[in-house]
Design a protein around this motif. Structure first.
Motif, PDB file in Angstrom:
ATOM      1  N   UNK A   1       0.837  -1.213   0.000  1.00 26.23           N
ATOM      2  CA  UNK A   1       0.000   0.000   0.000  1.00 26.23           C
ATOM      3  C   UNK A   1       0.868   1.258   0.000  1.00 26.23           C
ATOM      4  N   UNK A   2       1.939   1.260   0.781  1.00 28.42           N
ATOM      5  CA  UNK A   2       2.864   2.410   0.803  1.00 28.42           C
ATOM      6  C   UNK A   2       3.519   2.593  -0.566  1.00 28.42           C
ATOM      7  N   UNK A   3       3.842   1.482  -1.222  1.00 30.29           N
ATOM      8  CA  UNK A   3       4.422   1.539  -2.567  1.00 30.29           C
ATOM      9  C   UNK A   3       3.449   2.183  -3.550  1.00 30.29           C
ATOM     10  N   UNK A   4       2.178   1.772  -3.481  1.00 34.11           N
ATOM     11  CA  UNK A   4       1.184   2.314  -4.406  1.00 34.11           C
ATOM     12  C   UNK A   4       0.851   3.770  -4.137  1.00 34.11           C
ATOM     13  N   UNK A   5       1.040   4.218  -2.916  1.00 31.52           N
ATOM     14  CA  UNK A   5       0.855   5.640  -2.609  1.00 31.52           C
ATOM     15  C   UNK A   5       2.041   6.435  -3.142  1.00 31.52           C
ATOM     16  N   UNK A   6       3.262   5.936  -2.899  1.00 31.79           N
ATOM     17  CA  UNK A   6       4.480   6.679  -3.236  1.00 31.79           C
ATOM     18  C   UNK A   6       4.717   6.806  -4.730  1.00 31.79           C
ATOM     19  N   UNK A   7       4.167   5.904  -5.531  1.00 35.20           N
ATOM     20  CA  UNK A   7       4.549   5.829  -6.941  1.00 35.20           C
ATOM     21  C   UNK A   7       4.075   7.014  -7.783  1.00 35.20           C
ATOM     22  N   UNK A   8       3.055   7.725  -7.309  1.00 35.75           N
ATOM     23  CA  UNK A   8       2.397   8.694  -8.196  1.00 35.75           C
ATOM     24  C   UNK A   8       3.115  10.031  -8.331  1.00 35.75           C
ATOM     25  N   UNK A   9       3.728  10.535  -7.268  1.00 33.47           N
ATOM     26  CA  UNK A   9       4.327  11.868  -7.329  1.00 33.47           C
ATOM     27  C   UNK A   9       5.382  12.034  -6.249  1.00 33.47           C
ATOM     28  N   UNK A  10       6.306  12.999  -6.432  1.00 35.41           N
ATOM     29  CA  UNK A  10       7.300  13.277  -5.386  1.00 35.41           C
ATOM     30  C   UNK A  10       6.655  13.679  -4.059  1.00 35.41           C
ATOM     31  N   UNK A  11       5.556  14.404  -4.133  1.00 36.00           N
ATOM     32  CA  UNK A  11       4.893  14.866  -2.910  1.00 36.00           C
ATOM     33  C   UNK A  11       4.337  13.700  -2.102  1.00 36.00           C
ATOM     34  N   UNK A  12       3.710  12.755  -2.789  1.00 38.64           N
ATOM     35  CA  UNK A  12       3.164  11.581  -2.095  1.00 38.64           C
ATOM     36  C   UNK A  12       4.293  10.705  -1.542  1.00 38.64           C
ATOM     37  N   UNK A  13       5.371  10.572  -2.321  1.00 45.40           N
ATOM     38  CA  UNK A  13       6.530   9.815  -1.829  1.00 45.40           C
ATOM     39  C   UNK A  13       7.124  10.481  -0.590  1.00 45.40           C
ATOM     40  N   UNK A  14       7.148  11.815  -0.596  1.00 45.17           N
ATOM     41  CA  UNK A  14       7.675  12.549   0.566  1.00 45.17           C
ATOM     42  C   UNK A  14       6.815  12.306   1.798  1.00 45.17           C
ATOM     43  N   UNK A  15       5.523  12.170   1.596  1.00 41.22           N
ATOM     44  CA  UNK A  15       4.621  11.865   2.715  1.00 41.22           C
ATOM     45  C   UNK A  15       4.988  10.530   3.351  1.00 41.22           C
ATOM     46  N   UNK A  16       5.287   9.538   2.508  1.00 45.87           N
ATOM     47  CA  UNK A  16       5.695   8.219   3.008  1.00 45.87           C
ATOM     48  C   UNK A  16       7.016   8.330   3.772  1.00 45.87           C
ATOM     49  N   UNK A  17       7.949   9.097   3.227  1.00 43.26           N
ATOM     50  CA  UNK A  17       9.246   9.295   3.894  1.00 43.26           C
ATOM     51  C   UNK A  17       9.065  10.006   5.238  1.00 43.26           C
ATOM     52  N   UNK A  18       8.250  11.051   5.238  1.00 41.67           N
ATOM     53  CA  UNK A  18       8.041  11.841   6.458  1.00 41.67           C
ATOM     54  C   UNK A  18       7.392  11.026   7.580  1.00 41.67           C
ATOM     55  N   UNK A  19       6.691   9.978   7.212  1.00 40.61           N
ATOM     56  CA  UNK A  19       6.059   9.120   8.223  1.00 40.61           C
ATOM     57  C   UNK A  19       7.051   8.111   8.821  1.00 40.61           C
ATOM     58  N   UNK A  20       8.307   8.178   8.338  1.00 45.94           N
ATOM     59  CA  UNK A  20       9.341   7.291   8.894  1.00 45.94           C
ATOM     60  C   UNK A  20       9.352   5.906   8.298  1.00 45.94           C
ATOM     61  N   UNK A  21       8.756   5.751   7.108  1.00 42.55           N
ATOM     62  CA  UNK A  21       8.615   4.409   6.536  1.00 42.55           C
ATOM     63  C   UNK A  21       9.942   3.817   6.081  1.00 42.55           C
ATOM     64  N   UNK A  22      10.840   4.655   5.537  1.00 40.57           N
ATOM     65  CA  UNK A  22      12.034   4.133   4.858  1.00 40.57           C
ATOM     66  C   UNK A  22      12.918   3.309   5.792  1.00 40.57           C
ATOM     67  N   UNK A  23      13.209   3.834   6.967  1.00 43.63           N
ATOM     68  CA  UNK A  23      14.096   3.118   7.905  1.00 43.63           C
ATOM     69  C   UNK A  23      13.517   1.749   8.263  1.00 43.63           C
ATOM     70  N   UNK A  24      12.208   1.695   8.506  1.00 47.93           N
ATOM     71  CA  UNK A  24      11.577   0.417   8.863  1.00 47.93           C
ATOM     72  C   UNK A  24      11.592  -0.557   7.684  1.00 47.93           C
ATOM     73  N   UNK A  25      11.370  -0.028   6.476  1.00 49.37           N
ATOM     74  CA  UNK A  25      11.377  -0.884   5.286  1.00 49.37           C
ATOM     75  C   UNK A  25      12.765  -1.490   5.063  1.00 49.37           C
ATOM     76  N   UNK A  26      13.794  -0.665   5.203  1.00 46.12           N
ATOM     77  CA  UNK A  26      15.160  -1.153   4.987  1.00 46.12           C
ATOM     78  C   UNK A  26      15.517  -2.237   6.007  1.00 46.12           C
ATOM     79  N   UNK A  27      15.131  -2.025   7.246  1.00 41.95           N
ATOM     80  CA  UNK A  27      15.420  -3.019   8.297  1.00 41.95           C
ATOM     81  C   UNK A  27      14.783  -4.367   7.974  1.00 41.95           C
ATOM     82  N   UNK A  28      13.614  -4.334   7.350  1.00 37.19           N
ATOM     83  CA  UNK A  28      12.887  -5.582   7.082  1.00 37.19           C
ATOM     84  C   UNK A  28      13.424  -6.351   5.881  1.00 37.19           C
ATOM     85  N   UNK A  29      14.392  -5.784   5.148  1.00 37.99           N
ATOM     86  CA  UNK A  29      14.979  -6.517   4.029  1.00 37.99           C
ATOM     87  C   UNK A  29      15.734  -7.761   4.480  1.00 37.99           C
TER      88      UNK A  29
END
Length: 509
Positions: A190-218
């Motif tokens: 769901x986060x992927x499908x939100x982020x894909x559309x625009x830089x602004x939406x991707x920034x929203x995902x980043x601002x929510x702290x998603x990236x660090x958690x996603x990387x850890x789960x790799x």
């Protein structure tokens, strides 16, 4: 009629409703039954049963509606027209977890088909209730809600923004931290499908702290989860340098390189895609990928797989090489050119061949050294045959032609050029002759070899328009040799000699 008889009638009625709804739900799992069920008006009957006093009947009715709506957009539209959605949304907030999951499944099944049907879900006020479901105690309810939100968000930026405005993103980030693998997967998706559309939406995902958690789960062994995580990180990275740098700063390297060796083809493909989306932006980001061992790892990955799994890796090498001479040389040193040549020759799909042709052109266009590295792999004749083949797609022909021209204009390795004197069409031949005209004046060994191999003779046979660039190149080559040598290899010279023999009068002793 006694009380017992009355109760028995009600029991029979309840049993009949239960059997009916269970049978419809079962029939709806088989495609061959769908049209018959639709023609029988089953949707309106199921809508009535959504209001049933028996919870299991309500839940099974919702499940049956979801299965019907899932089948195609016509049935999903019929569900919307029957005013089923408002009842589902109302019940989502009131009912037990089993009903919530079934109701969310209907919303998901409707919303997946088109932006218009997804908008119908938004219009009936479902988003707020679905977002509340993301906080439910039951992980199955959270998962069902995340599915529905994902199918709404994936269509376009406007619908994604509505999902964001409803407050879904922070709760989806919490969901990826839950222990249940299925919930993690759909939240990441769901986060992927939100982020894909625009830089602004991707920034929203980043601002929510998603990236660090996603990387850890790799590091999680679940392949489907890694597949979704890599997709989400790629969708964030693709939009801008800043967003790509944020993913890099979350220490994506070297963990992403281990994903290139995964047994799962989708994990490999998405890992290559993520590295491509990072490398494409700037020379600095590409250099970071090189320093981390990313180029060598991607080349190994290309060698270990086939088909579309190779495509993002091929494109990544092209993007890296395009940035600078040094980065292109890094691809050459890592033995990227032979691997790309294999893809060009072996892959059956034209779009993969086209990507390989483009990448080879990006590598060979910088300097004579780069062009030679491509030419020695015998890639140029393959590119020429793909360009001239009537079976090649238009895109493959265009990319092959561009690659040939960009490599030829830098290539001074004459053994690779000479076959083109015999096989190349006029628009390519011009560039080949041009390269000979640059090299031969400064290389005596090459001049001699050009004569003995038949190259000079072939050049004399080329018909060029007087005053054209091609004629200038031919003149430059001819000026490298004594006039009698040029005349000797010119067409018709042997006939001239024979005429002189015929007309020659021997001296009388």
């Amino acid at each position: 009629m006694s009380q017992r008889q009355v109760l028995k009638v009600f029991e029979q009625y309840q049993k009949a409703r239960t059997e009916f709804v269970q049978m419809v739900a079962e029939l709806a799992t088989r495609p061959q039954n769908i049209e018959t069920l639709q023609n029988a008006g089953v949707i309106s009957l199921l809508r009535t049963l959504l209001l049933d006093v028996v919870p299991t009947i309500q839940q099974t009715a919702a499940l049956a509606l979801g299965r019907l709506a899932n089948y195609n957009d016509d049935l999903a539209e019929a569900v919307v027209k029957c005013d089923v959605l408002p009842q589902l949304v109302y019940s989502l907030a009131e009912q037990n977890c089993f009903y919530k999951k079934a109701a969310a499944f209907v919303l998901r099944a409707v919303g997946k088909h088109s932006p218009q049907l997804a908008q119908a879900i938004v219009d009936c006020g479902a988003l707020d209730t679905l977002v509340i479901c993301l906080e439910d105690f039951d992980p199955g309810v959270k998962e069902a809600a995340a599915w529905a939100l994902r199918y709404i968000a994936r269509h376009n930026a406007e619908l994604s923004q509505v999902v964001v405005d409803a407050g879904a993103v922070p709760l989806l980030v919490l969901c990826i931290q839950e222990p249940e693998i299925a919930l993690k997967r759909i939240a990441a998706s769901a986060l992927s499908d939100i982020a894909k559309h625009s830089p602004e939406l991707a920034q929203t995902v980043v601002d929510a702290g998603a990236v660090a958690h996603l990387v850890q789960m790799l590091l999680n062994p679940d392949a489907k989860l890694k597949h979704q995580i890599l997709s989400a990180l790629s969708q964030v990275s693709k939009h801008s340098v800043d967003l790509a740098e944020m993913v890099v700063e979350a220490e994506i390297f070297p963990v992403v390189l281990t994903c290139l060796k995964d047994k799962d083809e989708y994990v490999k493909e998405n890992a290559s895609t993520l590295i491509r989306e990072i490398a494409k932006h700037t020379p600095e980001l590409s250099q970071l990928v090189v320093n981390a061992g990313g180029v060598a790892a991607v080349i190994d990955c290309i060698g270990s797989c086939k088909g579309n799994t190779r495509l993002p890796g091929i494109m990544m090498l092209g993007y890296v090489a395009a940035h600078s001479e040094n980065l292109a040389m890094a691809v050459i040193i890592s033995k990227g050119v032979p691997q790309l040549s294999v893809c060009l020759s072996e892959e059956p799909e034209d779009h993969i061949k086209a990507a390989a042709a483009w990448a080879l052109g990006q590598i060979g266009r910088h300097t004579p050294e780069h062009a030679r590295a491509v030419a020695v792999t015998n890639t140029l004749p393959v590119l020429l045959s793909l360009y001239m083949s009537t079976e090649s797609s238009e895109d493959l022909q265009v990319k092959s032609k561009k690659a040939i021209k960009s490599i030829l204009q830098k290539c001074t390795y004459l053994p690779a050029l000479e076959p083109f004197l015999y096989d190349a069409p006029p628009n390519i031949l011009k560039h080949v002759v041009g390269q000979f005209s640059k090299v031969l004046p400064h290389d005596s060994k090459a001049r001699r070899l050009f004569v003995t191999s038949g190259g000079l003779k072939k050049v004399q046979e080329i018909k060029a328009e007087p005053g054209s660039l091609l004629q200038e190149y031919i003149n430059s080559i001819n000026n490298c040799y004594p006039e009698e040598i040029v005349r000797y290899y010119s067409p018709g010279y042997s006939d001239t000699l024979l005429q002189r023999v015929d007309s020659y009068q021997p001296l009388n002793n």
